[in-house]
Each structure stands twice: as C-alpha cells, then as structure tokens.
Design a protein around this motif. Structure first.
Motif, short mmCIF file in Angstrom:
data_model
loop_
_atom_site.label_atom_id
_atom_site.label_comp_id
_atom_site.label_asym_id
_atom_site.label_seq_id
_atom_site.Cartn_x
_atom_site.Cartn_y
_atom_site.Cartn_z
N SER A 1 48.07 32.99 51.54
CA SER A 1 48.41 32.27 50.31
C SER A 1 47.33 32.56 49.27
O SER A 1 46.38 33.30 49.53
N ALA A 2 47.47 31.97 48.09
CA ALA A 2 46.57 32.25 46.96
C ALA A 2 45.11 32.00 47.32
O ALA A 2 44.78 31.05 48.03
N VAL A 3 44.22 32.89 46.82
CA VAL A 3 42.78 32.74 47.05
C VAL A 3 42.19 32.06 45.82
O VAL A 3 41.65 32.71 44.92
N LYS A 4 42.32 30.76 45.77
CA LYS A 4 41.82 30.00 44.62
C LYS A 4 40.38 29.56 44.80
O LYS A 4 39.65 29.38 43.83
N ALA A 5 39.96 29.34 46.04
CA ALA A 5 38.60 28.90 46.33
C ALA A 5 37.82 30.05 46.95
O ALA A 5 38.26 30.67 47.91
N MET A 6 36.62 30.31 46.39
CA MET A 6 35.85 31.46 46.83
C MET A 6 34.41 31.27 46.38
O MET A 6 34.15 30.79 45.27
N GLY B 1 47.41 36.30 47.26
CA GLY B 1 46.70 36.26 48.54
C GLY B 1 45.74 37.40 48.79
O GLY B 1 45.31 37.61 49.92
N LEU B 2 45.36 38.15 47.74
CA LEU B 2 44.43 39.27 47.92
C LEU B 2 43.02 38.88 47.50
O LEU B 2 42.81 38.33 46.43
N LEU B 3 42.05 39.20 48.35
CA LEU B 3 40.64 39.13 48.00
C LEU B 3 40.15 40.57 47.85
O LEU B 3 40.15 41.33 48.81
N ILE C 1 48.10 25.89 50.46
CA ILE C 1 48.78 24.99 51.39
C ILE C 1 49.46 25.75 52.51
O ILE C 1 49.64 25.23 53.62
N LYS C 2 49.82 27.02 52.31
CA LYS C 2 50.44 27.80 53.38
C LYS C 2 49.42 28.35 54.37
O LYS C 2 49.77 28.84 55.43
N ASP C 3 48.14 28.28 54.01
CA ASP C 3 47.08 28.84 54.84
C ASP C 3 46.18 27.75 55.41
O ASP C 3 46.00 27.64 56.60
N SER D 1 48.42 36.83 39.33
CA SER D 1 47.38 36.15 38.55
C SER D 1 46.04 36.20 39.26
O SER D 1 45.96 36.05 40.48
N ILE D 2 44.96 36.39 38.47
CA ILE D 2 43.60 36.28 38.99
C ILE D 2 43.24 34.79 38.96
O ILE D 2 43.15 34.19 37.90
#
Length: 254
Positions: A122-127, A97-99, A143-145, A77-78
């Motif tokens: 982990s997921a890149v939700k904040a950017m 986890g990809l940027l 939470i894993k990062d 998911s994006i």
C-alpha cells in the motif's frame, strides 16, 4: 534548513514559497510543478519537492533561476520524500506502494533511474531515515499493509518487521533512546513506541481522536510534537526510567 532562518511551504497550485521565520516575510516563490505539492525535503541549499503527478523537482534556493532538475518516480502521487542524514541518498514513497532510493544528483534529468526500488502492498506515506545508521530506513504501510518495516538499502535486506494493526501515517526516530515512534490512523488513532532493533512495543499514547498525521522531535530531544486529523496537537515530554520510558502530556493545542 539550519544555516538560514527559512521556512519552506508548498501549495495546492504547485508553488514553493520561502518565508523568513524571523521577519515573517515571504522571501521568494518558485515554480515548476503543475499539481499539488504534498511533500518537501531539504538537502543543504537544495529544496526537493514531490507532487501528485509523480514528479520530484529540485531547487537551488541560492540561484536566480532555482529549478535545477526533475525526475518522475511514476504516475502515482509522491506522498513522502526525505534526504538521508549523510546527504548521499534521497528516498521517495508513492501512493502506488513504491519506495525509491535516488542518488545525490539534483541536476538529474527525467531519464534518471533509482538505485533501488522496494515494493509495498500500500502507499508509502510514512518514512524516515535512521539518524545513526545511514543505510537504514523505516517505512510504514497504509491500511492494506499496516506493517512497520526496517530496511538496509545497501544490502537490500529487510532487517525487521512489526504488525502495528493500524494504518501508519507518520514515523519518528528517537536518537537518545534508540526508539521508534509510529503515528497511526484507522482503527486506533494512536502513537506507538517501539524498541529498536527488536521492534517490541514499549508504550502507547491514545489521546488523538483522528489519524496522527505528523510527529516531530524537539531540538533538545526530550519532547515530541504530534498533530492529528482531529485538529489537535500535543506536546509530550519523555524521559527514561529503569527498563521503561515515561511519557507525560506537556501541552495541548486545538
């Protein structure tokens, strides 16, 4: 979008809607996605959108047939998407986890490859791109990062890193004071303020009782809006004092 009074909305059905904020009327509906659209970003008259299936679509809102290009980042998911302040680069973050950093080519086809890929744990939700350094971007881990990362995408160097000890859900740069704000989730559900570039913690706001999902800056640059998973939104007024920054709760919405 500054040159038009439009508000873009995305739906769980994959629709993109444009609303006139002055007349409060829907101007048009655009299609193309086959799943939930979770993130949007404007680049002039181009509206880019990211979906749960990993697709990024580009729409020229001036055109009768607005869909002008699409690319698939991955099968993940994006969950974040933003054009750089100078409009030359598009950053996208995935739940895997990809940027990815893409060129400014809205008509790009499905075989287009990113200019740069940076992996997170982990997921890149904040950017968010830095408003005064065009090649610098801040990212926040799940939470894993739990790490606040500052990257230079031109040199591919990690400039700074700070352990927030929390899930990072949202980010905001403060151009007037060269500060960076993290909206955080588990376990503290707080807003942290960081001095840039050393990333030393200068303030914490702990009023939210749920994840701080979104933070935004007022046009005047002296107020911050925060919205949480606790269904509460706050407006914070801030001003600089000698060697410190003072925050005051200005309003609260439930």
């Amino acid at each position: 979008m500054r040159e038009n009074p439009w508000l873009a909305l995305a739906t769980s059905d994959g629709e993109l809607q444009l609303w006139d904020i002055e007349t409060q009327k829907r101007m048009r509906t655009m299609f193309g996605h086959l799943s939930v659209v979770g993130t949007l970003s404007w680049n002039g008259h181009i509206l880019s959108s990211g979906s749960r299936l990993g697709y990024i679509h580009h729409h020229d809102v001036r055109a009768a047939q607005p869909h002008i290009g699409a690319v698939r980042q991955s099968k993940q998911s994006i969950c974040s998407l933003q054009w750089s302040p100078d409009h030359t680069l598009l950053a996208s973050g995935s739940s895997g986890g990809l940027l990815n950093i893409w060129p400014n080519d809205p008509g790009m086809g499905g075989q287009c490859r990113p200019l740069t890929t940076i992996s997170h744990s982990s997921a890149v939700k904040a950017m968010m791109w830095c408003p005064w350094q065009s090649a610098v971007i801040a990212t926040g881990g799940g939470i894993k990062d739990r790490m606040l990362h500052i990257w230079n995408v031109s040199s591919l160097k990690k400039l700074e890193i700070a352990d927030t000890k929390s899930q990072i859900c949202s980010l905001l740069w403060l151009p007037n004071t060269k500060e960076l704000i993290t909206g955080e989730g588990y376990p503290w559900n707080k807003i942290s303020v960081w001095r840039y570039p050393m990333l030393s913690n200068s303030a914490e706001l702990c009023d939210h009782k749920g994840r701080v999902l979104h933070v935004a800056l007022s046009p005047e640059g002296n107020r911050i809006f925060s919205a949480g998973a606790d269904e509460t939104a706050y407006v914070w007024k801030y001003r600089m004092k000698p060697n410190t920054m003072h925050f005051q709760k200005d309003n609260c919405f439930n």
